[in-house]
Design an enzyme around this catalytic site. Sequence first.
Site, mmCIF file in Angstrom:
data_model
loop_
_atom_site.group_PDB
_atom_site.id
_atom_site.type_symbol
_atom_site.label_atom_id
_atom_site.label_comp_id
_atom_site.label_asym_id
_atom_site.label_seq_id
_atom_site.Cartn_x
_atom_site.Cartn_y
_atom_site.Cartn_z
ATOM 1 N N ASN A 13 -5.292 1.045 -3.693
ATOM 2 C CA ASN A 13 -4.399 1.920 -2.934
ATOM 3 C C ASN A 13 -3.026 1.265 -2.968
ATOM 4 O O ASN A 13 -2.792 0.267 -2.284
ATOM 5 C CB ASN A 13 -4.899 2.042 -1.482
ATOM 6 C CG ASN A 13 -3.902 2.764 -0.596
ATOM 7 O OD1 ASN A 13 -3.027 3.484 -1.084
ATOM 8 N ND2 ASN A 13 -4.022 2.581 0.712
ATOM 9 N N LYS A 15 -0.309 2.355 -1.855
ATOM 10 C CA LYS A 15 0.539 2.731 -0.707
ATOM 11 C C LYS A 15 1.908 3.157 -1.226
ATOM 12 O O LYS A 15 1.997 3.730 -2.304
ATOM 13 C CB LYS A 15 0.625 1.581 0.300
ATOM 14 C CG LYS A 15 -0.747 0.972 0.612
ATOM 15 C CD LYS A 15 -0.723 0.055 1.783
ATOM 16 C CE LYS A 15 -2.061 -0.670 1.884
ATOM 17 N NZ LYS A 15 -2.360 -1.124 3.209
ATOM 18 N N HIS A 99 -6.711 7.639 5.560
ATOM 19 C CA HIS A 99 -6.367 6.207 5.622
ATOM 20 C C HIS A 99 -5.799 5.885 7.002
ATOM 21 O O HIS A 99 -5.088 6.684 7.600
ATOM 22 C CB HIS A 99 -5.353 5.864 4.527
ATOM 23 C CG HIS A 99 -5.177 4.390 4.358
ATOM 24 N ND1 HIS A 99 -4.352 3.648 5.173
ATOM 25 C CD2 HIS A 99 -5.757 3.510 3.505
ATOM 26 C CE1 HIS A 99 -4.424 2.379 4.810
ATOM 27 N NE2 HIS A 99 -5.266 2.271 3.803
ATOM 28 N N GLU A 101 -3.395 4.151 7.931
ATOM 29 C CA GLU A 101 -1.928 4.249 8.064
ATOM 30 C C GLU A 101 -1.499 5.695 8.286
ATOM 31 O O GLU A 101 -0.516 5.957 8.978
ATOM 32 C CB GLU A 101 -1.251 3.635 6.828
ATOM 33 C CG GLU A 101 -1.354 2.109 6.857
ATOM 34 C CD GLU A 101 -1.391 1.447 5.496
ATOM 35 O OE1 GLU A 101 -1.000 2.074 4.495
ATOM 36 O OE2 GLU A 101 -1.837 0.281 5.426
ATOM 37 N N GLU A 171 -13.124 0.886 6.540
ATOM 38 C CA GLU A 171 -11.952 0.014 6.615
ATOM 39 C C GLU A 171 -11.665 -0.342 8.073
ATOM 40 O O GLU A 171 -11.006 0.425 8.791
ATOM 41 C CB GLU A 171 -10.735 0.734 6.021
ATOM 42 C CG GLU A 171 -10.888 1.060 4.551
ATOM 43 C CD GLU A 171 -9.541 1.031 3.834
ATOM 44 O OE1 GLU A 171 -9.432 0.289 2.863
ATOM 45 O OE2 GLU A 171 -8.611 1.727 4.268
ATOM 46 N N GLY A 177 -4.311 -5.149 5.479
ATOM 47 C CA GLY A 177 -2.986 -5.731 5.276
ATOM 48 C C GLY A 177 -2.700 -6.919 6.177
ATOM 49 O O GLY A 177 -1.558 -7.350 6.305
ATOM 50 N N SER A 217 -8.201 -6.328 3.271
ATOM 51 C CA SER A 217 -7.889 -7.663 2.743
ATOM 52 C C SER A 217 -8.939 -8.182 1.757
ATOM 53 O O SER A 217 -9.213 -9.380 1.712
ATOM 54 C CB SER A 217 -7.657 -8.657 3.887
ATOM 55 O OG SER A 217 -6.573 -8.220 4.694
#
Length: 256
Positions: A13, A15, A99, A101, A171, A177, A217
């Site tokens: 991904n 991003k 996701h 985010e 996730e 991150g 991560s």
Amino acid sequence: MKKESRKVIIAGNWKMNMTPSAAKTAVARTAELTAGKDGCEVVLCVPFVDIIPAVEAARGTNVKIGAQNVHFEEKGAFTGEISADMLLETGAEYVIVGHSERRQYFGETDETVNKRTRAALSAGLKVILCLGEVLGERQSGITEEIVSMQTKLDLAGIPAEQMKTVVIAYEPVWAIGTGLTATPDQAEEVCALIRKVVADLYCDEIAEALTIQYGGSMNDGNAAELLSKIDVDGGLIGGASLVPEKFAKIVDAAQA
Ligand code: PEP
């Protein structure tokens, strides 16, 4: 079905990183480094404007290209949005939906995640559906409840035959991150739970065939151990997917 007969998918991904010209170079390099590594499917989910050059660079290689979001309406007055049909015509095969985010910064809810998932699947895209608990939920001991609820709400109304093109990415939000990774046992525990919820919603056969990724991560140092777990069938990788050499090492770890 045994773990070995499930499809292992290592997906990147990117991003909001990489211009179209940088994307071309990175896809070509990733393809070069992962050529012949047929023990897993290799996917790069790229920004919308990178999809066409990325598809071009991936042609004839084992790298598949995906998007990072999709709107649930077919067309109309939704400024700034992209429909599933538009994505399909670019050559994108996958799309990430839900996701953290998007949930955190763009107001995604389980309801809109479900609508996007349904629209994408109906159009013929494969969906990488992301879900997972935030740190406070884990600390409060409600990870199981949160993940079960998200799985049920995000998959609501999706017919059994469309589950063949669904991948679930577990996730934990606290691991994305941050450099903090779930331990292999924590990842296994929640991926197994997701498989059980899917078995209850559908049947054992669908649950056993489902690819469930871990994301948060993951890197070349921890991938092998995470991927050795019985219910972890791949990874969704953010930061490390931007460096083809690092990403390729994760692909290597998935070859066993
Ligand atoms: C992600 O973006 O889905 C992700 C897991 O990011 P990172 O690997 O950087 O934690």
